[in-house]
Design a protein around this motif. Structure first.
Motif, short mmCIF file in Angstrom:
data_model
loop_
_atom_site.label_atom_id
_atom_site.label_comp_id
_atom_site.label_asym_id
_atom_site.label_seq_id
_atom_site.Cartn_x
_atom_site.Cartn_y
_atom_site.Cartn_z
N ALA A 199 0.91 -1.19 0.04
CA ALA A 199 -0.02 0.01 -0.06
C ALA A 199 0.79 1.33 -0.17
CB ALA A 199 -0.92 -0.10 1.15
N SER B 183 -3.10 4.61 -2.01
CA SER B 183 -3.87 3.40 -1.77
C SER B 183 -5.33 3.83 -1.24
CB SER B 183 -3.40 2.36 -1.11
OG SER B 183 -1.89 2.00 -1.81
N ASP C 78 -5.10 1.03 -6.22
CA ASP C 78 -3.76 1.68 -5.99
C ASP C 78 -3.92 2.99 -5.81
OD1 ASP C 78 -2.62 -0.89 -5.81
OD2 ASP C 78 -2.33 -1.07 -8.03
#
Length: 166
Positions: free
Chosen positions: A75, A79, A100
């Motif tokens: 992450a 994110s 993302d």
């Protein structure tokens, strides 16, 4: 299947998965969240390996990167979790989707959409409902019905306790 290019434009939320742009119909989206603490689910397939607490409800956290055979990444500050309400087996179900990066809600004109070609794609064509070309980029609109049917099934076999004693 013939795509209706004369229909109404698609209002969609665009987001990135491993540098590729995807879009979901905006009507499915309930909320975009910063990352939340996740609880892993032992024995669950990687596609749905965790759950999150969303406003007091425990909901599955789906990783579409797994469906598209993309490598999972750590992450980042960009994110997000996109919470959608999706009809599974006749029941409206809240599902969190990893992203993302989330971009915007935009209008995708049906005239710039087309079916995914059956060959030449790096992903399963049946997982793609439509492709849209805009400003030199391709936006992938996934077919969630196909993805959930194929990847949402657990590969874990449960053996009843009685069978173990036999």
């Amino acid at each position: 299947m013939t795509i209706d290019t004369s229909g109404a434009p698609i209002e969609a939320l665009t987001f990135d998965l491993r540098g590729e742009t995807f879009a979901l119909e905006a009507g499915l989206v309930r909320e975009v969240l910063d990352l939340l603490p996740e609880t892993g689910v032992p024995g669950a397939p990687p596609f749905v390996s965790a759950v999150i607490n969303f406003r007091g409800r425990i909901i599955p956290l789906v990783d579409l990167r797994v469906a598209f055979d993309m490598e999972a990444t750590a992450a980042t500050i960009d994110s997000r979790i996109v919470v959608i309400e999706y009809d599974l087996d006749g029941e409206p179900t809240l599902i969190g989707l990893r992203a993302d990066k989330v971009h915007e809600v935009t209008t995708i004109d049906r005239a710039i959409t087309e079916e995914a070609p059956r060959v030449g794609l790096q992903w399963r064509a049946d997982f793609i409902r439509l492709l849209a070309r805009r400003d030199g980029d391709v936006i992938v609109i996934p077919d969630l019905d196909q993805i959930f049917a194929a990847r949402g099934q657990s590969t874990v076999t449960v053996t009843p306790f009685n069978a173990l004693q036999a």
